[in-house]
Design a protein around this motif. Structure first.
Motif, PDB file in Angstrom:
ATOM      1  N   LYS A   5       0.868  -1.184   0.000  1.00  0.00           N
ATOM      2  CA  LYS A   5       0.000   0.000   0.000  1.00  0.00           C
ATOM      3  C   LYS A   5       0.897   1.225   0.000  1.00  0.00           C
ATOM      4  N   PHE A   6       0.330   2.355  -0.394  1.00  0.00           N
ATOM      5  CA  PHE A   6       1.137   3.571  -0.368  1.00  0.00           C
ATOM      6  C   PHE A   6       1.622   3.863   1.042  1.00  0.00           C
ATOM      7  N   SER A   7       0.767   3.515   2.006  1.00  0.00           N
ATOM      8  CA  SER A   7       1.135   3.835   3.385  1.00  0.00           C
ATOM      9  C   SER A   7       2.374   3.053   3.846  1.00  0.00           C
ATOM     10  N   ASP A  23      -7.836   8.829  -4.499  1.00  0.00           N
ATOM     11  CA  ASP A  23      -8.105   7.382  -4.574  1.00  0.00           C
ATOM     12  C   ASP A  23      -6.950   6.541  -5.075  1.00  0.00           C
ATOM     13  N   TYR A  24      -5.715   6.931  -4.812  1.00  0.00           N
ATOM     14  CA  TYR A  24      -4.608   6.030  -5.071  1.00  0.00           C
ATOM     15  C   TYR A  24      -4.459   5.212  -3.788  1.00  0.00           C
ATOM     16  N   SER A  25      -4.719   3.916  -3.839  1.00  0.00           N
ATOM     17  CA  SER A  25      -4.464   3.120  -2.640  1.00  0.00           C
ATOM     18  C   SER A  25      -3.436   2.042  -2.914  1.00  0.00           C
ATOM     19  N   ILE A  26      -3.580   1.371  -4.055  1.00  0.00           N
ATOM     20  CA  ILE A  26      -2.618   0.310  -4.405  1.00  0.00           C
ATOM     21  C   ILE A  26      -1.589   0.887  -5.374  1.00  0.00           C
ATOM     22  N   PRO A  27      -0.317   0.830  -5.036  1.00  0.00           N
ATOM     23  CA  PRO A  27       0.688   1.328  -5.982  1.00  0.00           C
ATOM     24  C   PRO A  27       0.812   0.418  -7.202  1.00  0.00           C
ATOM     25  N   THR A  28       1.139   0.989  -8.325  1.00  0.00           N
ATOM     26  CA  THR A  28       1.346   0.197  -9.547  1.00  0.00           C
ATOM     27  C   THR A  28       2.741  -0.451  -9.473  1.00  0.00           C
ATOM     28  N   VAL A  30       5.444  -0.175 -11.237  1.00  0.00           N
ATOM     29  CA  VAL A  30       6.600   0.732 -11.344  1.00  0.00           C
ATOM     30  C   VAL A  30       6.752   1.541 -10.057  1.00  0.00           C
ATOM     31  N   GLN A  31       5.655   1.842  -9.422  1.00  0.00           N
ATOM     32  CA  GLN A  31       5.723   2.586  -8.145  1.00  0.00           C
ATOM     33  C   GLN A  31       6.311   1.712  -7.046  1.00  0.00           C
ATOM     34  N   VAL A  32       5.875   0.441  -7.011  1.00  0.00           N
ATOM     35  CA  VAL A  32       6.400  -0.483  -5.990  1.00  0.00           C
ATOM     36  C   VAL A  32       7.914  -0.623  -6.126  1.00  0.00           C
ATOM     37  N   GLN A  49       6.186   2.975 -19.850  1.00  0.00           N
ATOM     38  CA  GLN A  49       5.477   3.905 -20.717  1.00  0.00           C
ATOM     39  C   GLN A  49       4.362   4.627 -19.974  1.00  0.00           C
ATOM     40  N   THR A  50       3.836   5.669 -20.627  1.00  0.00           N
ATOM     41  CA  THR A  50       2.723   6.408 -20.054  1.00  0.00           C
ATOM     42  C   THR A  50       1.569   5.438 -19.801  1.00  0.00           C
ATOM     43  N   GLY A  51       0.919   5.606 -18.666  1.00  0.00           N
ATOM     44  CA  GLY A  51      -0.185   4.704 -18.342  1.00  0.00           C
ATOM     45  C   GLY A  51       0.205   3.694 -17.272  1.00  0.00           C
ATOM     46  N   THR A  52       1.499   3.638 -16.940  1.00  0.00           N
ATOM     47  CA  THR A  52       1.956   2.669 -15.934  1.00  0.00           C
ATOM     48  C   THR A  52       1.986   3.270 -14.529  1.00  0.00           C
ATOM     49  N   GLY A  53       1.761   4.573 -14.438  1.00  0.00           N
ATOM     50  CA  GLY A  53       1.858   5.240 -13.138  1.00  0.00           C
ATOM     51  C   GLY A  53       3.258   5.770 -12.871  1.00  0.00           C
ATOM     52  N   LYS A  54       4.029   5.960 -13.934  1.00  0.00           N
ATOM     53  CA  LYS A  54       5.438   6.359 -13.748  1.00  0.00           C
ATOM     54  C   LYS A  54       5.559   7.768 -13.181  1.00  0.00           C
ATOM     55  N   THR A  55       4.587   8.635 -13.466  1.00  0.00           N
ATOM     56  CA  THR A  55       4.700  10.017 -12.980  1.00  0.00           C
ATOM     57  C   THR A  55       4.764  10.047 -11.453  1.00  0.00           C
ATOM     58  N   ALA A  56       3.833   9.340 -10.814  1.00  0.00           N
ATOM     59  CA  ALA A  56       3.846   9.320  -9.348  1.00  0.00           C
ATOM     60  C   ALA A  56       5.107   8.624  -8.848  1.00  0.00           C
ATOM     61  N   ILE A 311      -1.095  11.763 -23.913  1.00  0.00           N
ATOM     62  CA  ILE A 311      -2.533  11.922 -23.705  1.00  0.00           C
ATOM     63  C   ILE A 311      -3.065  10.713 -22.946  1.00  0.00           C
ATOM     64  N   ASP A 312      -3.776  10.972 -21.889  1.00  0.00           N
ATOM     65  CA  ASP A 312      -4.305   9.865 -21.108  1.00  0.00           C
ATOM     66  C   ASP A 312      -5.809  10.077 -20.964  1.00  0.00           C
ATOM     67  N   VAL A 313      -6.570   9.561 -21.917  1.00  0.00           N
ATOM     68  CA  VAL A 313      -8.019   9.729 -21.875  1.00  0.00           C
ATOM     69  C   VAL A 313      -8.631   8.353 -21.725  1.00  0.00           C
TER      70      VAL A 313
HETATM   71  P1  AMP Z   1       1.091   7.863 -15.744  1.00  0.00           P
HETATM   72  O1  AMP Z   1       1.659   6.613 -16.308  1.00  0.00           O
HETATM   73  O2  AMP Z   1       1.965   8.463 -14.705  1.00  0.00           O
HETATM   74  O3  AMP Z   1       0.754   8.849 -16.836  1.00  0.00           O
HETATM   75  O4  AMP Z   1      -0.277   7.497 -14.991  1.00  0.00           O
HETATM   76  C1  AMP Z   1      -1.407   7.008 -15.679  1.00  0.00           C
HETATM   77  C2  AMP Z   1      -2.697   7.280 -14.925  1.00  0.00           C
HETATM   78  O5  AMP Z   1      -2.805   6.447 -13.778  1.00  0.00           O
HETATM   79  C3  AMP Z   1      -2.843   8.707 -14.411  1.00  0.00           C
HETATM   80  O6  AMP Z   1      -4.165   9.126 -14.675  1.00  0.00           O
HETATM   81  C4  AMP Z   1      -2.597   8.608 -12.918  1.00  0.00           C
HETATM   82  O7  AMP Z   1      -3.285   9.610 -12.206  1.00  0.00           O
HETATM   83  C5  AMP Z   1      -3.131   7.220 -12.602  1.00  0.00           C
HETATM   84  N1  AMP Z   1      -2.431   6.543 -11.482  1.00  0.00           N
HETATM   85  C6  AMP Z   1      -1.107   6.493 -11.266  1.00  0.00           C
HETATM   86  N2  AMP Z   1      -0.822   5.740 -10.186  1.00  0.00           N
HETATM   87  C7  AMP Z   1      -1.992   5.305  -9.685  1.00  0.00           C
HETATM   88  C8  AMP Z   1      -2.363   4.469  -8.574  1.00  0.00           C
HETATM   89  N3  AMP Z   1      -1.438   3.921  -7.799  1.00  0.00           N
HETATM   90  N4  AMP Z   1      -3.665   4.246  -8.356  1.00  0.00           N
HETATM   91  C9  AMP Z   1      -4.587   4.784  -9.190  1.00  0.00           C
HETATM   92  N5  AMP Z   1      -4.318   5.550 -10.265  1.00  0.00           N
HETATM   93  C10 AMP Z   1      -3.032   5.817 -10.509  1.00  0.00           C
END
Ligand code: AMP
Length: 425
Positions: A5-7, A23-28, A30-32, A49-56, A311-313
């Motif tokens: 968990k993020f916590s 509402d981010y509770s479970i890390p993706t 790449v985040q883990v 790539q974009t969509g994996t949650g790499k930004t966070a 673009i993330d739509v």
């Molecule tokens: P990114 O790959 O960073 O562009 O993220 C793709 C999308 O996933 C974005 O809309 C983020 O806000 C969302 N996101 C990233 N991490 C999480 C997470 N752990 N839980 C839910 N959504 C997430």
């Protein structure tokens, strides 16, 4: 892994609070993999790539570092720098940073070209912690003395492969010359071709390596279709596809800005409201087009690759390649805009005889043939001429019956009917 968990990361409460809000509770994955070593100060070499949650994944450790080590802001002095190839991506990262920093006194600013610089300069003069920038505008503002990078503690290079495609590598090297040697570096790229690896080697020190590129990129969840079409038939075929109301949200790719403009006009005349986004459009027009598309006010967005990057739509039902990209990875990026988060999506590629070689490269990359659909109800009036083409790689026994069937199916012959499934679903 993902039971984490993020916590569990030891992030400070204001960050956890902001994450709960969105509402981010479970890390993706790449985040883990990336957040703990980044929090410990390691460099990162990340393939995601974009969509994996790499930004966070890169943003949260930056924010935590800045919040835990506060410093008085000085005009133009940047503490964390994020360089990214397109303005859309820059704007998106900035938006995310603002969400994550909601309960903290950490200030993020975004600068990119194509808009007047005065508001950006005014904002910089008020002090900045994290700067998100595209290379050209960044170098411009450095040259004019508005941005100073000698105190950068953390540097992120995002979408390095796209930087390479767009010819930004010399700019990146110039930016590197302004950075202090002692810093934390996070290097991210969707793919790792040799030139990108070479660039990374000069930038990161003993990095933690994270690779979340799927073995078979995206394609499992995407129903891919290929239509062999003469160039002059493309717009008619496209209009017929778009008239089908099951195409609820379509992203159409063209190779050129001019092509995108022409298509938007044609579609408008055919009563299919569409908007375009590409590099020649002002930022306001691009943002409006995106907002209309996201809100469902228009069903069709016509884009060039560069503008569509990042673009993330959600809920794009169809990605349509009006032109086939000459770089195979671009195809994967494009079709990855549909079937987000494991949902089902359809991609349709309109391939002219001149573009067949690009399809061969794509099929090699995705390691599967793209099924050809040529006989569709709406093509009755279009006089579609199936085009013969060889398979991407030579089979061991070219006379085997399965190969013959496959080739027939690629020409839209009767035997292919069964394998096509219900194409107008
Ligand atoms: P990114 O790959 O960073 O562009 O993220 C793709 C999308 O996933 C974005 O809309 C983020 O806000 C969302 N996101 C990233 N991490 C999480 C997470 N752990 N839980 C839910 N959504 C997430």
């Amino acid at each position: 892994m993902n039971s984490e968990k993020f916590s569990d990361f030891g992030l400070i409460e204001p960050i956890n609070h902001a994450l709960r809000d969105i509402d981010y509770s479970i890390p993706t994955p790449v985040q883990v993999q990336a957040i703990p070593p980044l929090l410990a100060g390691r460099d990162l070499l990340g393939c995601a790539q974009t969509g994996t949650g790499k930004t966070a994944a890169f943003a949260l450790p930056i924010i935590q570092h800045l919040a835990k080590n506060p410093r008085k802001r000085e005009r133009g002095i940047v503490r964390a720098l994020i360089v990214t190839p397109t303005r859309e991506l820059a704007a998106q990262i900035h938006q995310n940073l603002n969400m994550y920093c909601k309960y903290l006194n950490v200030r993020s600013i975004v600068v990119y070209g194509g808009v007047g610089q005065s508001p950006q300069v005014k904002s910089l003069n008020q002090g900045v912690d994290i700067l998100v920038a595209t290379p050209g505008r960044l170098l411009d503002l450095i040259g004019q003395g508005y941005i100073k990078l000698q105190n950068v503690e953390i540097f992120v290079l995002d979408e390095a492969d796209r930087m390479l495609d767009m010819g930004f590598i010399p700019d990146v090297r110039r930016i590197l010359n302004y950075l202090p040697r002692k810093r934390q570096t996070m290097f991210l790229s969707a793919t790792m071709p040799p030139k990108v690896v070479q660039l990374a080697k000069n930038m990161v020190y003993d990095p933690v390596r994270v690779d979340v590129t799927p073995e078979k990129p995206v394609v499992e969840f995407i129903e891919q279709r290929l239509m062999m079409v003469e160039v002059r038939q493309k717009s008619t075929v496209l209009m017929n596809i778009l008239k089908d109301q099951s195409v609820s949200r379509a992203l159409v790719f063209t190779r050129t800005k001019h092509g995108a403009n022409k298509l938007v006009k044609l579609l408008g005349r055919a009563d299919i409201p569409a908007q375009g986004i590409h590099g020649n459009k002002g930022q306001a027009a691009r943002q409006k087009a995106m907002a209309d598309f996201k809100a469902g006010r228009i069903r069709v967005l016509v884009a060039t690759d560069i503008a569509a990057r990042g673009i993330d739509v959600e809920g794009i039902s169809h990605v349509i390649n009006h032109d086939i990209p000459n770089i195979a990875e671009t195809y994967v990026h494009r079709i990855g805009r549909t079937a987000r988060a494991g949902s089902h999506g359809i991609s349709i590629s309109l391939c002219s005889p001149e573009e067949r070689e690009f399809i061969r490269d794509i099929e090699k990359l995705i390691r599967q043939p793209i099924p050809v659909v040529s006989e569709t109800p709406f093509l009755i009036n279009v006089q579609l001429k199936p085009v013969e083409r060889p398979m991407p790689s030579r089979p061991k026994n070219p006379r085997s019956s399965s190969t013959q069937n496959r080739n027939r199916s690629r020409q839209g012959g009767p035997s292919s009917q069964g394998s096509r499934g219900n194409w107008r679903r």
